[in-house]
Enzyme design. Structure first.
Site, PDB file in Angstrom:
ATOM      1  N   GLY A   1       0.866  -1.177   0.000  1.00  0.00           N
ATOM      2  CA  GLY A   1       0.000   0.000   0.000  1.00  0.00           C
ATOM      3  C   GLY A   1       0.893   1.213   0.000  1.00  0.00           C
ATOM      4  CD  GLU A   2       2.885   5.718   0.004  1.00  0.00           C
ATOM      5  OE1 GLU A   2       3.095   5.317  -1.147  1.00  0.00           O
ATOM      6  OE2 GLU A   2       3.804   6.040   0.791  1.00  0.00           O
ATOM      7  CB  SER A   3       5.078   2.869   4.234  1.00  0.00           C
ATOM      8  OG  SER A   3       5.883   3.737   3.465  1.00  0.00           O
TER       9      SER A   3
ATOM     10  CG  HIS B   1       2.863  -6.766  -3.930  1.00  0.00           C
ATOM     11  ND1 HIS B   1       1.930  -6.123  -3.149  1.00  0.00           N
ATOM     12  CD2 HIS B   1       3.757  -5.832  -4.285  1.00  0.00           C
ATOM     13  CE1 HIS B   1       2.255  -4.855  -3.036  1.00  0.00           C
ATOM     14  NE2 HIS B   1       3.356  -4.643  -3.720  1.00  0.00           N
TER      15      HIS B   1
ATOM     16  CD  GLU C   1      -0.004  -9.119  -1.935  1.00  0.00           C
ATOM     17  OE1 GLU C   1       1.066  -9.706  -1.638  1.00  0.00           O
ATOM     18  OE2 GLU C   1      -0.079  -7.902  -2.165  1.00  0.00           O
TER      19      GLU C   1
ATOM     20  CB  CYS D   1       5.278  -3.932  -0.880  1.00  0.00           C
ATOM     21  SG  CYS D   1       5.854  -2.722  -2.074  1.00  0.00           S
TER      22      CYS D   1
ATOM     23  CB  ILE E   1       3.830  -2.592  -7.142  1.00  0.00           C
ATOM     24  CG1 ILE E   1       3.327  -3.828  -7.893  1.00  0.00           C
ATOM     25  CG2 ILE E   1       3.056  -1.340  -7.568  1.00  0.00           C
ATOM     26  CD1 ILE E   1       1.963  -4.329  -7.436  1.00  0.00           C
ATOM     27  NE  ARG E   2       3.715   3.500  -6.469  1.00  0.00           N
ATOM     28  CZ  ARG E   2       3.435   3.793  -5.212  1.00  0.00           C
ATOM     29  NH1 ARG E   2       4.268   4.503  -4.471  1.00  0.00           N
ATOM     30  NH2 ARG E   2       2.304   3.401  -4.684  1.00  0.00           N
TER      31      ARG E   2
ATOM     32  NE  ARG F   1       8.085   5.572   1.218  1.00  0.00           N
ATOM     33  CZ  ARG F   1       7.659   6.763   0.777  1.00  0.00           C
ATOM     34  NH1 ARG F   1       8.356   7.851   1.010  1.00  0.00           N
ATOM     35  NH2 ARG F   1       6.552   6.847   0.081  1.00  0.00           N
TER      36      ARG F   1
HETATM   37  N1  GLN Z   1       6.143   2.848  -2.276  1.00  0.00           N
HETATM   38  C1  GLN Z   1       5.211   2.411  -1.279  1.00  0.00           C
HETATM   39  C2  GLN Z   1       5.564   2.954   0.108  1.00  0.00           C
HETATM   40  O1  GLN Z   1       6.498   3.651   0.263  1.00  0.00           O
HETATM   41  C3  GLN Z   1       5.134   0.905  -1.218  1.00  0.00           C
HETATM   42  C4  GLN Z   1       4.528   0.367  -2.490  1.00  0.00           C
HETATM   43  C5  GLN Z   1       3.749  -0.901  -2.295  1.00  0.00           C
HETATM   44  O2  GLN Z   1       3.461  -1.317  -1.177  1.00  0.00           O
HETATM   45  N2  GLN Z   1       3.345  -1.500  -3.380  1.00  0.00           N
HETATM   46  O3  GLN Z   1       4.903   2.680   1.055  1.00  0.00           O
END
Ligand code: GLN
Length: 198
Positions: free
Chosen positions: A48-50, A178, A180, A80, A137-138, A109
């Protein structure tokens, strides 16, 4: 009695983890509040987005309870953004970014850079006969792993070759990618085994 395994559910890709856990026979629950966390024998923190995750965890008064359970030894698996949440130190975070900590690692990150925002490929995972198909993913990578940290996987192709992307330290584990989304349940099984043995 099957183990009850929570998935941090204030933000991130929760549903796929719940499915994977349910398919493995665990009782899987979304965790949004402390009472739900209290029922858990183990926890997954999803991608997600930390930077959003820690703020929501603070707002919903889940941050300190999570920190306590992790420090007390609750098996926890971060994928992630979840890896970032479990890291002791973050590079390229926001100025005020907080993590739950627990893993003696430094993560970077969005480490793979803009050009390779997302990519996938086979990665050998410690103890598995065949590689896992890893989807990034990122994603972060692990810049530094402390002495007590077991490296479970590294990138095997492209410019990031050799970078650490899966680790374990006692009851805590994390992957940059990921598991999942790949339909391969081996990494979830690996974690469920940690929960059941604890
Ligand atoms: N770039 C996201 C973060 O800094 C992590 C990306 C992801 O969980 N797919 O949280």
């Amino acid at each position: 009695m099957p183990a009850t395994i929570g998935v941090f559910a204030l933000q991130g890709d929760v549903r796929e983890h719940l499915h994977a856990l349910t398919n493995l026979g665990a009782e899987a629950i979304g965790v949004r509040r402390p009472a739900e966390l209290a029922r858990c024998d183990g926890l997954i923190i999803p991608g997600g987005e930390s930077t959003t995750m820690y703020k929501l965890a603070r707002t919903f008064e889940l941050f300190e309870p999570l920190r306590e359970r992790i420090a007390e030894g609750m098996p926890t698996f971060g994928t992630c953004a979840g890896m970032i949440m479990l890291a002791g130190e973050v590079l390229d975070g926001t100025a005020d970014q907080e993590t739950l900590g627990g893993l003696d690692i430094t993560v970077r990150r969005n480490a793979f850079g803009r050009q390779v925002d997302s990519f996938e490929g086979p990665v050998a995972f410690d103890g598995f006969a065949d590689p896992v198909h890893a989807v990034f993913i990122r994603a972060p990578w692990v810049d530094r792993a402390g002495e007590g940290v077991e490296v479970l996987a590294r990138v095997e192709q492209g410019p990031a070759t050799g970078r650490i992307v899966a680790v374990r330290e006692g009851h805590l584990m994390a992957t940059s990618f990921h598991p999942e989304v790949s339909g391969d349940d081996r990494i979830h099984r690996y974690f469920v085994d940690i929960v059941e043995q604890s």
